[in-house]
Structure formats: structure tokens, C-alpha cells
Design an enzyme around this catalytic site. Structure first.
Site, PDB file in Angstrom:
ATOM      1  N   TYR A 146       0.816  -1.210   0.000  1.00 53.60           N
ATOM      2  CA  TYR A 146       0.000   0.000   0.000  1.00 53.60           C
ATOM      3  C   TYR A 146       0.854   1.267   0.000  1.00 53.60           C
ATOM      4  CZ  TYR A 146      -4.069  -2.927   1.091  1.00 53.60           C
ATOM      5  OH  TYR A 146      -5.070  -3.866   1.059  1.00 53.60           O
ATOM      6  N   LYS A 197       3.448 -15.494   2.614  1.00 55.98           N
ATOM      7  CA  LYS A 197       3.389 -16.294   1.385  1.00 55.98           C
ATOM      8  C   LYS A 197       4.824 -16.597   0.946  1.00 55.98           C
ATOM      9  CE  LYS A 197       0.890 -18.292  -1.853  1.00 55.98           C
ATOM     10  NZ  LYS A 197       0.201 -19.574  -1.547  1.00 55.98           N
ATOM     11  N   ASP A 230      -3.111 -18.244   2.119  1.00 57.06           N
ATOM     12  CA  ASP A 230      -4.272 -18.946   1.589  1.00 57.06           C
ATOM     13  C   ASP A 230      -4.779 -19.987   2.587  1.00 57.06           C
ATOM     14  OD1 ASP A 230      -1.829 -20.160   1.132  1.00 57.06           O
ATOM     15  OD2 ASP A 230      -2.294 -20.826  -0.900  1.00 57.06           O
ATOM     16  N   ASP A 258     -11.187  -8.997   7.280  1.00 54.28           N
ATOM     17  CA  ASP A 258     -12.570  -8.989   6.797  1.00 54.28           C
ATOM     18  C   ASP A 258     -13.113 -10.413   6.720  1.00 54.28           C
ATOM     19  OD1 ASP A 258     -12.458  -6.269   6.632  1.00 54.28           O
ATOM     20  OD2 ASP A 258     -13.071  -6.138   4.537  1.00 54.28           O
TER      21      ASP A 258
END
Length: 379
Positions: A146, A197, A230, A258
Site C-alpha cells: 500500500y 506467502k 491462503d 474482513d
């Protein structure tokens, strides 16, 4: 906390969409703690978004900037909505929440995920999955993709358009948020799960190596595990009770928190705290906000769920005012209201009465009086 007194300065910024509606209720709650419990804080309201832009040309006018700069804590509502189209992108970017996180170096975002047994009938996950769910996601908030450079949109020689962003983390950026997560785990069940990851991304390889090294050097008493992002997403909806504290990078934390809302019953229930570094006076800047967005489709209808904002106020009582007993009291009051059947539309079972935003605030205030009264009787 102001170094000249024991009074905490709080800037109350409702923002846009349903932000002002839900923040009005947490504002009432904080006033209750000032009046009934002697909580040492002063509250200063300030505007953000379209309304101040129309009169000043800025979404963050000088008065709001001053209120937030002087504040020890910021109670934030929400940003965005249809009115965003009326504000130029440049003006929006200059006063964005991302820019505020960077300005105040609010690098550690804490998002508690607690399943309310009173809401299991309206929750999207099965009751047996939600039983005993109580964990915290610690999201790195001021680095990663970001904020990484270079970023942009360009046209290639063959006429195609390409968008690009840069994911990057340094040792210090990783270690300081990991340290915050390890320290939090020590106050809970001493288990930390780090999410990355590392099987694909070099950034995540560095992340995993630095978290592992910090664990060995300073936090060997805390149990450390690792998950790929994941798998972490799957485990949050498969068996969320397995987690105590989870730490991860900016974009993964955004997505997973979320996802984890499904383990609490509703996105409208989730609070958060964004914390800066501790300064030489022992203070740290903090911004408290519900996880939900501006929900423009229901803005102005008076039906939004204010509990995410109210529980964010509980986090403020605990983390900024150092009043854990008051924070516990407020959390018990919210639980009492829910157990008594208080429901806004997003958490209502079929056929249940649906309270307005104001009525839910009334229900929590009533529960506060009730719970505080029982506490006095026991004393």
C-alpha cells in the site's frame, strides 16, 4: 496522554457515510464514562470529508488537523461514499486514511475477533465453529504494497496499459510489528501465528526469517507457528478457535481481518485500534475505528450497527486511558444488550425486532447502568 496533565485528549471524527451515525453513539458512551466513572478525557468533535471540502477545499480542514495533532487518541468513523465523486482525487488522497496512518506512524493495527454466543443464530458460520472464538489479528499498517514505490499506471509501447505496485518490507518494519504481536500474545495465551506467502514471495521469505529470528532472540516463551495466507484464510472459517494472536503484513491483514468478520457474526461488530510507537513520555498515538466501511447504501437511514464503534471505544479505554476495568465493563454491557435481544438489522435473526442505530446506543447505555449497578452491589 498529555504530558502536562492526566487528561486524555480525544478527537472525534465521524467522517462520511454511516461514520457520523455510529460515532455519535460511541461518543455518548465515552460521555457516560466521563460522567459516571470519572474517566479523565476531553472530547473534541471535528469534521472530515465532503462537508468541510465544500467550504474549505480540503477534506481535512485546519481545525480537524489541529484536533487530531493535539489528540492522544482519535475516534474515527468512516470514509468514502457516493459523495467521493464530488471531491477531486488529489484532494481525497491528500487527506486519506492512508496518509494519516503514515503521518502518525500508526504501524500496528489490532483487530479483535470474538464470537458472541448471543449471535450464533444469525452468524453465517455454524454454532460449533464459533464456540470459543477469541483471537486478535495484528496487521502491519504503514508499509508493504500500500505504500511501496514505484507505483503507477503506464502505457506500454504496444499500447497496452500496465498497473504496478511494489511490495517491500525491511527488517525494522517487520520486527516492530512482530514485537507488538509477541508482547500481546504474552498477555493472552502465549501463542502467535505469523502469516505470509514465503513459498512464492521474497518479501515473505524475509518476513518469516525476521519473525523467526526475533522469536529466538526475545520471545522463546511464546509458541510461534507459521501459515501461508491462503491456508490461513481457510483455517479462519474452518476452525477459528485455534488462533490466539495472528500477525501479518498490510495487504494480507486487510483481507484476512474482513474474512475473520464471519467468525464474529457481522462486520459491523468489529472494532480496531491502530497504534503508533511509544514516545519518551510513555505515550503512543492511537486511532480507533470500526472495521466496517462507510456503507453508503444505508447512510442516513439510522439503521447502521454502532457496536463496532462502541467496542472501539472499549479498546481506547483499555489501551490509551489504561482503564481495563472500564473497558471490561463496556464489553460486558455490549454482551448484556445482545443477550437481552438488542439487534440492528445486520445481526437480527428472522422475525426479530430491529433496533435503529440510536436505539442500539440506548440499549448499551441502559446495560451499562445495569452492569455498573451490579458491580457496586458486589463491592
Amino acid at each position: 496522554m498529555n504530558n502536562r496533565s492526566n487528561t486524555v485528549k480525544v478527537a472525534v471524527v465521524g467522517g462520511e457515510g454511516i461514520g457520523p451515525e455510529v460515532t455519535a453513539q460511541s461518543h455518548r458512551i465515552l460521555n457516560w464514562f466521563i460522567a459516571k466513572r470519572g474517566a479523565p478525557m476531553t472530547l473534541r468533535e471535528a469534521q472530515y470529508g465532503l462537508i468541510p471540502y465544500l467550504s474549505t477545499g480540503r477534506v481535512l480542514p485546519d481545525d480537524t488537523v489541529e484536533a487530531m495533532d493535539e489528540a492522544d487518541a482519535i475516534l474515527w468513523g468512516a470514509t468514502g461514499g457516493p459523495e467521493t465523486k464530488e471531491v477531486p482525487a488529489s484532494a481525497r488522497k491528500a487527506g486519506s486514511l492512508l496518509s494519516l496512518r503514515s503521518k502518525y506512524d500508526l504501524y500496528a493495527n489490532l483487530r479483535p475477533i470474538v464470537a458472541s454466543q448471543a449471535l450464533v443464530d444469525s452468524a453465517p458460520l455454524k454454532a460449533e465453529i464459533l464456540e470459543g472464538v477469541d483471537f486478535v489479528i495484528v496487521r502491519e499498517l504503514t508499509s508493504g504494497i500500500y505504500f511501496g514505490e514505484p507505483r503507477g499506471i503506464e502505457t506500454l509501447p504496444d499500447g497496452q496499459r500496465r498497473g504496478f505496485n511494489t511490495e517491500q518490507y525491511t527488517t525494522n518494519q517487520i520486527r516492530r510489528v512482530a514485537r507488538a504481536a509477541f508482547e500481546l500474545a504474552r498477555t493472552r495465551r502465549s501463542r502467535l501465528c505469523s502469516v505470509d506467502k514465503a513459498n512464492v514471495l521474497e518479501t515473505s521469505v524475509v518476513w518469516r526469517e525476521e519473525v523467526t529470528a526475533l522469536h529466538k532472540e526475545e520471545f522463546s516463551d511464546v509458541e510461534l507457528t507459521h501459515l501461508y495466507v491462503d491456508n490461513a484464510a481457510m483455517q479462519i472459517v474452518r476452525e477459528p478457535r485455534q488462533f490466539d494472536v495472528m500477525v501479518t503484513g498490510n495487504i494480507f491483514g486487510d483481507i484476512l481481518s474482513d474474512c475473520a468478520a464471519m467468525a464474529s457474526g457481522s462486520l459491523g461488530m468489529l472494532p480496531s485500534a491502530s497504534l503508533g510507537p511509544v514516545d519518551r513520555f510513555g505515550r503512543r498515538k492511537a486511532l480507533y475505528e470500526p472495521v466496517h466501511g462507510s456503507a453508503p447504501d444505508i447512510a442516513g437511514k439510522g439503521i447502521a450497527n454502532p457496536l463496532g464503534s462502541i467496542l472501539s471505544a472499549a479498546m481506547m479505554l483499555r489501551l490509551t486511558l489504561n482503564r481495563p476495568e472500564d473497558a471490561d465493563l463496556l464489553e460486558r454491557a455490549v454482551a448484556t444488550a445482545l443477550e437481552g435481544g438488542a439487534r440492528t438489522a445486520d445481526i437480527a435473526e428472522p422475525g426479530a425486532k430491529k433496533l435503529s442505530t440510536l436505539e442500539m446506543g440506548d440499549a448499551v447505555l441502559s446495560a451499562l447502568d445495569k452492569v455498573a449497578g451490579k458491580e457496586r452491589e458486589r463491592a
